[in-house]
Scaffold this motif. Structure first.
Motif, PDB file in Angstrom:
ATOM      1  N   ALA A 228      46.873  35.650  36.077  1.00 30.16           N
ATOM      2  CA  ALA A 228      45.722  36.504  35.791  1.00 30.16           C
ATOM      3  C   ALA A 228      44.523  36.125  36.657  1.00 30.16           C
ATOM      4  CB  ALA A 228      45.343  36.395  34.318  1.00 30.16           C
ATOM      5  N   GLU A 229      44.779  35.565  37.833  1.00 30.79           N
ATOM      6  CA  GLU A 229      43.699  35.187  38.751  1.00 30.79           C
ATOM      7  C   GLU A 229      43.065  36.464  39.307  1.00 30.79           C
ATOM      8  OE1 GLU A 229      41.483  34.793  41.907  1.00 30.79           O
ATOM      9  OE2 GLU A 229      43.530  35.411  42.398  1.00 30.79           O
ATOM     10  N   GLU A 230      41.731  36.516  39.273  1.00 30.25           N
ATOM     11  CA  GLU A 230      41.047  37.788  39.471  1.00 30.25           C
ATOM     12  C   GLU A 230      41.112  38.354  40.886  1.00 30.25           C
ATOM     13  OE1 GLU A 230      37.391  38.647  36.944  1.00 30.25           O
ATOM     14  OE2 GLU A 230      37.444  36.458  36.929  1.00 30.25           O
ATOM     15  N   LEU A 231      41.143  37.510  41.925  1.00 33.46           N
ATOM     16  CA  LEU A 231      41.207  38.060  43.283  1.00 33.46           C
ATOM     17  C   LEU A 231      42.388  39.000  43.442  1.00 33.46           C
ATOM     18  CD1 LEU A 231      40.334  35.175  45.790  1.00 33.46           C
ATOM     19  CD2 LEU A 231      39.082  37.301  45.409  1.00 33.46           C
ATOM     20  N   TRP A 232      43.539  38.590  42.883  1.00 39.75           N
ATOM     21  CA  TRP A 232      44.718  39.454  42.955  1.00 39.75           C
ATOM     22  C   TRP A 232      44.754  40.471  41.827  1.00 39.75           C
ATOM     23  CZ3 TRP A 232      48.250  40.935  46.313  1.00 39.75           C
ATOM     24  CH2 TRP A 232      48.360  40.201  47.502  1.00 39.75           C
ATOM     25  N   LEU A 233      44.307  40.060  40.648  1.00 32.67           N
ATOM     26  CA  LEU A 233      44.362  40.968  39.508  1.00 32.67           C
ATOM     27  C   LEU A 233      43.634  42.271  39.812  1.00 32.67           C
ATOM     28  CD1 LEU A 233      45.526  40.711  36.595  1.00 32.67           C
ATOM     29  CD2 LEU A 233      43.193  40.210  35.848  1.00 32.67           C
ATOM     30  N   GLN A 234      42.508  42.158  40.524  1.00 42.00           N
ATOM     31  CA  GLN A 234      41.722  43.349  40.853  1.00 42.00           C
ATOM     32  C   GLN A 234      42.430  44.279  41.840  1.00 42.00           C
ATOM     33  OE1 GLN A 234      38.099  41.613  42.302  1.00 42.00           O
ATOM     34  NE2 GLN A 234      37.546  40.747  40.312  1.00 42.00           N
ATOM     35  N   LYS A 235      43.474  43.778  42.506  1.00 40.88           N
ATOM     36  CA  LYS A 235      44.240  44.594  43.450  1.00 40.88           C
ATOM     37  C   LYS A 235      45.468  45.233  42.799  1.00 40.88           C
ATOM     38  CE  LYS A 235      43.301  41.241  47.157  1.00 40.88           C
ATOM     39  NZ  LYS A 235      43.957  40.336  48.137  1.00 40.88           N
ATOM     40  N   ILE A 236      45.820  44.772  41.610  1.00 39.36           N
ATOM     41  CA  ILE A 236      47.071  45.200  40.979  1.00 39.36           C
ATOM     42  C   ILE A 236      46.851  46.480  40.173  1.00 39.36           C
ATOM     43  CG2 ILE A 236      48.872  44.566  39.322  1.00 39.36           C
ATOM     44  CD1 ILE A 236      48.343  41.635  40.047  1.00 39.36           C
ATOM     45  N   ALA A 264      25.093  33.599  43.443  1.00 40.70           N
ATOM     46  CA  ALA A 264      25.042  32.832  44.694  1.00 40.70           C
ATOM     47  C   ALA A 264      26.219  33.185  45.600  1.00 40.70           C
ATOM     48  CB  ALA A 264      25.036  31.338  44.387  1.00 40.70           C
ATOM     49  N   MET A 265      27.396  33.341  45.014  1.00 45.37           N
ATOM     50  CA  MET A 265      28.577  33.660  45.810  1.00 45.37           C
ATOM     51  C   MET A 265      28.519  35.092  46.348  1.00 45.37           C
ATOM     52  SD  MET A 265      30.398  30.915  45.982  1.00 45.37           S
ATOM     53  CE  MET A 265      28.777  30.163  46.110  1.00 45.37           C
ATOM     54  N   LYS A 266      28.046  36.016  45.525  1.00 46.95           N
ATOM     55  CA  LYS A 266      27.967  37.408  45.978  1.00 46.95           C
ATOM     56  C   LYS A 266      26.940  37.578  47.087  1.00 46.95           C
ATOM     57  CE  LYS A 266      29.800  40.084  42.109  1.00 46.95           C
ATOM     58  NZ  LYS A 266      29.551  41.176  41.158  1.00 46.95           N
ATOM     59  N   ASN A 267      25.952  36.690  47.140  1.00 46.57           N
ATOM     60  CA  ASN A 267      24.991  36.731  48.239  1.00 46.57           C
ATOM     61  C   ASN A 267      25.651  36.398  49.575  1.00 46.57           C
ATOM     62  OD1 ASN A 267      22.727  37.546  46.850  1.00 46.57           O
ATOM     63  ND2 ASN A 267      22.039  35.458  46.399  1.00 46.57           N
ATOM     64  N   ILE A 268      26.782  35.697  49.498  1.00 46.27           N
ATOM     65  CA  ILE A 268      27.538  35.381  50.708  1.00 46.27           C
ATOM     66  C   ILE A 268      28.504  36.512  51.033  1.00 46.27           C
ATOM     67  CG2 ILE A 268      29.169  33.760  51.772  1.00 46.27           C
ATOM     68  CD1 ILE A 268      28.015  31.603  49.899  1.00 46.27           C
ATOM     69  N   LYS A 269      29.278  36.912  50.016  1.00 44.80           N
ATOM     70  CA  LYS A 269      30.277  37.962  50.214  1.00 44.80           C
ATOM     71  C   LYS A 269      30.798  38.433  48.864  1.00 44.80           C
ATOM     72  CE  LYS A 269      34.541  38.901  52.807  1.00 44.80           C
ATOM     73  NZ  LYS A 269      35.624  38.294  53.646  1.00 44.80           N
ATOM     74  N   GLU A 270      31.113  39.700  48.763  1.00 41.45           N
ATOM     75  CA  GLU A 270      31.715  40.237  47.541  1.00 41.45           C
ATOM     76  C   GLU A 270      33.043  39.544  47.296  1.00 41.45           C
ATOM     77  OE1 GLU A 270      31.231  42.577  44.211  1.00 41.45           O
ATOM     78  OE2 GLU A 270      29.874  42.446  45.913  1.00 41.45           O
ATOM     79  N   GLN A 271      33.333  39.241  46.050  1.00 41.77           N
ATOM     80  CA  GLN A 271      34.549  38.543  45.615  1.00 41.77           C
ATOM     81  C   GLN A 271      34.598  37.089  46.084  1.00 41.77           C
ATOM     82  OE1 GLN A 271      37.923  41.040  46.785  1.00 41.77           O
ATOM     83  NE2 GLN A 271      37.790  42.121  44.841  1.00 41.77           N
ATOM     84  N   LYS A 272      33.484  36.560  46.530  1.00 37.51           N
ATOM     85  CA  LYS A 272      33.408  35.142  46.896  1.00 37.51           C
ATOM     86  C   LYS A 272      33.456  34.258  45.651  1.00 37.51           C
ATOM     87  CE  LYS A 272      32.919  33.574  50.435  1.00 37.51           C
ATOM     88  NZ  LYS A 272      33.848  32.917  51.402  1.00 37.51           N
ATOM     89  N   ALA A 273      33.032  34.795  44.506  1.00 39.64           N
ATOM     90  CA  ALA A 273      33.124  34.048  43.252  1.00 39.64           C
ATOM     91  C   ALA A 273      34.560  34.109  42.762  1.00 39.64           C
ATOM     92  CB  ALA A 273      32.184  34.644  42.206  1.00 39.64           C
ATOM     93  N   ASN A 274      35.261  32.992  42.866  1.00 44.03           N
ATOM     94  CA  ASN A 274      36.667  32.912  42.449  1.00 44.03           C
ATOM     95  C   ASN A 274      37.001  31.473  42.106  1.00 44.03           C
ATOM     96  OD1 ASN A 274      37.476  31.562  45.027  1.00 44.03           O
ATOM     97  ND2 ASN A 274      36.997  33.574  45.913  1.00 44.03           N
ATOM     98  N   VAL A 275      38.241  31.204  41.740  1.00 43.33           N
ATOM     99  CA  VAL A 275      38.591  29.856  41.279  1.00 43.33           C
ATOM    100  C   VAL A 275      38.468  28.814  42.383  1.00 43.33           C
ATOM    101  CG1 VAL A 275      40.051  30.590  39.356  1.00 43.33           C
ATOM    102  CG2 VAL A 275      41.064  30.319  41.638  1.00 43.33           C
ATOM    103  N   PHE A 276      38.571  29.211  43.640  1.00 45.70           N
ATOM    104  CA  PHE A 276      38.487  28.247  44.737  1.00 45.70           C
ATOM    105  C   PHE A 276      37.030  27.865  45.027  1.00 45.70           C
ATOM    106  CE2 PHE A 276      42.326  30.874  45.515  1.00 45.70           C
ATOM    107  CZ  PHE A 276      43.255  29.897  45.199  1.00 45.70           C
ATOM    108  N   SER A 277      36.152  28.851  45.081  1.00 39.34           N
ATOM    109  CA  SER A 277      34.731  28.521  45.242  1.00 39.34           C
ATOM    110  C   SER A 277      34.222  27.781  44.004  1.00 39.34           C
ATOM    111  CB  SER A 277      33.902  29.777  45.520  1.00 39.34           C
ATOM    112  OG  SER A 277      34.075  30.757  44.519  1.00 39.34           O
ATOM    113  N   LEU A 278      34.787  28.084  42.838  1.00 36.92           N
ATOM    114  CA  LEU A 278      34.444  27.363  41.611  1.00 36.92           C
ATOM    115  C   LEU A 278      34.772  25.876  41.743  1.00 36.92           C
ATOM    116  CD1 LEU A 278      33.712  27.280  38.512  1.00 36.92           C
ATOM    117  CD2 LEU A 278      36.142  27.693  38.107  1.00 36.92           C
ATOM    118  N   LEU A 279      35.960  25.558  42.250  1.00 39.50           N
ATOM    119  CA  LEU A 279      36.341  24.156  42.419  1.00 39.50           C
ATOM    120  C   LEU A 279      35.404  23.444  43.401  1.00 39.50           C
ATOM    121  CD1 LEU A 279      40.250  24.396  42.551  1.00 39.50           C
ATOM    122  CD2 LEU A 279      38.879  23.351  40.742  1.00 39.50           C
TER     123      LEU A 279
END
Length: 376
Positions: A228-236, A264-279
């Motif tokens: 249920a990771e959102e980067l892919w979930l949003q494409k499904i 902060a992440m969206k200021n860089i790029k859309e969908q930049k907020a994800n589990v990897f940037s979180l880590l």
């Protein structure tokens, strides 16, 4: 202080390294210490070659690096740990939570900031049991079968008095995907629900094909972690049915820290907020709150809630969340809704640790890649 990031690559998450880096640097900036650290990077492929990663760490430490932050599996962390102990330097592992160490001893000079993937598998079983399910069909990708989520599902179901009555693994080649055997089993077993473990395009394939098969589509379905990771979930594309999941974080979680992180992440790029940037973000917060030598007992206010570094295990402990995967009416794809925090996690962590120890002397096969890092 000199900090090195060991960054992997993945064809299913091509922005992974950039996301980790952006999350890390943005958090350093947020807490006002971005100018106090020199940041260097090194590529580690898919994170599957321990010898090369060891040599990379050795060279970085010899060049004066104080802390290395790496997205690797615990097995790799065990392999490289001696050099950090010898050098008196710190390794911070960004951990998917899909693999186990081979020993229950805490690793000296090593800390794990974890997405707790196998714990997610345990707690979604709890939700299924609470909803009256006790017979399950388990389905996963050939890739996921090489990690520990299947084991976590099976032991959790056994702990709760349920049974897995059917196991189904999709083929390695996407062109060979065939869910018909699973659908036929469910035709004959109407009281069975589904538990799943997929990631990336493999999750997309499963839900796309499941929508075409009435017995799968009409069964209660449960997933966890990267399924249920959102980067892919949003494409499904929405498969025509809702399903339940347990996740470490959601972009629409309602708390101040998450709102700041997402902005902060969206200021860089859309969908930049994800589990990897979180880590990456959390790694910076832990470093900012440490003395550069130890993370023991440090707690940070993260976008996913209060994250605590357990001094006995060297692993982070954070909230987990239940969510419903439903239809995004604007896109027609999937979206997470009804985000609620999971309770009684301490008991589930204890049972997970029990089962980790139970197989430490058992020969098992697994992939060496850092989870979700694929080159083809």
């Amino acid at each position: 202080m000199k900090i090195a990031l060991l960054l992997p690559r993945s064809v299913i998450y091509p922005s992974m390294s950039f996301d980790i880096m952006d999350g890390f640097k943005s958090a350093l900036k947020k807490i006002g210490i971005e100018d106090k650290h020199e940041i260097v990077t090194a590529g580690i492929g898919v994170g599957g070659n321990n010898k090369e990663i060891y040599e990379c760490c050795e060279q970085l430490l010899l060049n004066g690096t104080d802390i290395i932050v790496a997205y690797i599996n615990p097995l790799t962390a065990e392999f490289v740990q001696p050099i950090f102990e010898s050098a008196g330097k710190l390794l911070i592992v960004l951990d998917s939570g899909y693999q186990f160490k081979t020993s229950d001893k805490k690793l000296s000079n090593v800390y794990f900031i974890s997405l707790e993937g196998t714990l997610c598998s345990r707690v979604i079983v709890n939700k299924a049991i609470e909803e009256g399910q006790n017979r399950f069909a388990f389905t996963c990708s050939f890739y996921d079968a090489g990690y520990k989520s299947p084991y976590s599902y099976s032991t959790a179901i056994e702990d709760k008095g349920g049974t897995i009555t059917y196991n189904h693994v999709t083929p390695l080649q996407r062109a060979d995907l065939n869910l018909t055997p699973l659908d036929e089993f469910l035709e004959q077993n109407k009281d069975v629900s589904i538990v799943t473990s997929f990631c990336g395009d493999m999750a997309e394939d499963f839900f796309r094909e499941s929508a075409k098969l009435k017995n799968i589509a009409s069964s209660k379905t449960y997933g966890s972690g990267f399924t249920a990771e959102e980067l892919w979930l949003q494409k499904i594309p929405y498969p025509g049915y809702n399903w339940s999941c347990a996740i470490p974080w959601a972009s629409n979680a309602s708390n101040k820290e998450n709102e700041e992180f997402v902005a902060a992440m969206k200021n860089i790029k859309e969908q930049k907020a994800n589990v990897f940037s979180l880590l990456g973000w959390e790694a910076a917060l832990f470093i900012g709150n440490s003395d550069g030598q130890s993370l023991d007992n440090i707690a940070i206010d993260s976008p996913r809630g209060r994250v605590y570094m357990n001094p006995k295990t060297g692993f982070s402990e954070a909230p987990l969340y239940y969510a419903t995967v439903t239809k995004n009416e604007e896109t027609g794809n999937c979206v997470l809704e009804d985000i609620t925090e999971v309770s009684n996690l301490d008991q589930e962590r204890e049972r997970l640790q029990y089962h980790i120890i139970a197989i430490q002397d058992t020969m098992t096969n697994s992939w060496f890649n850092s989870y979700a890092c694929l080159d083809s």
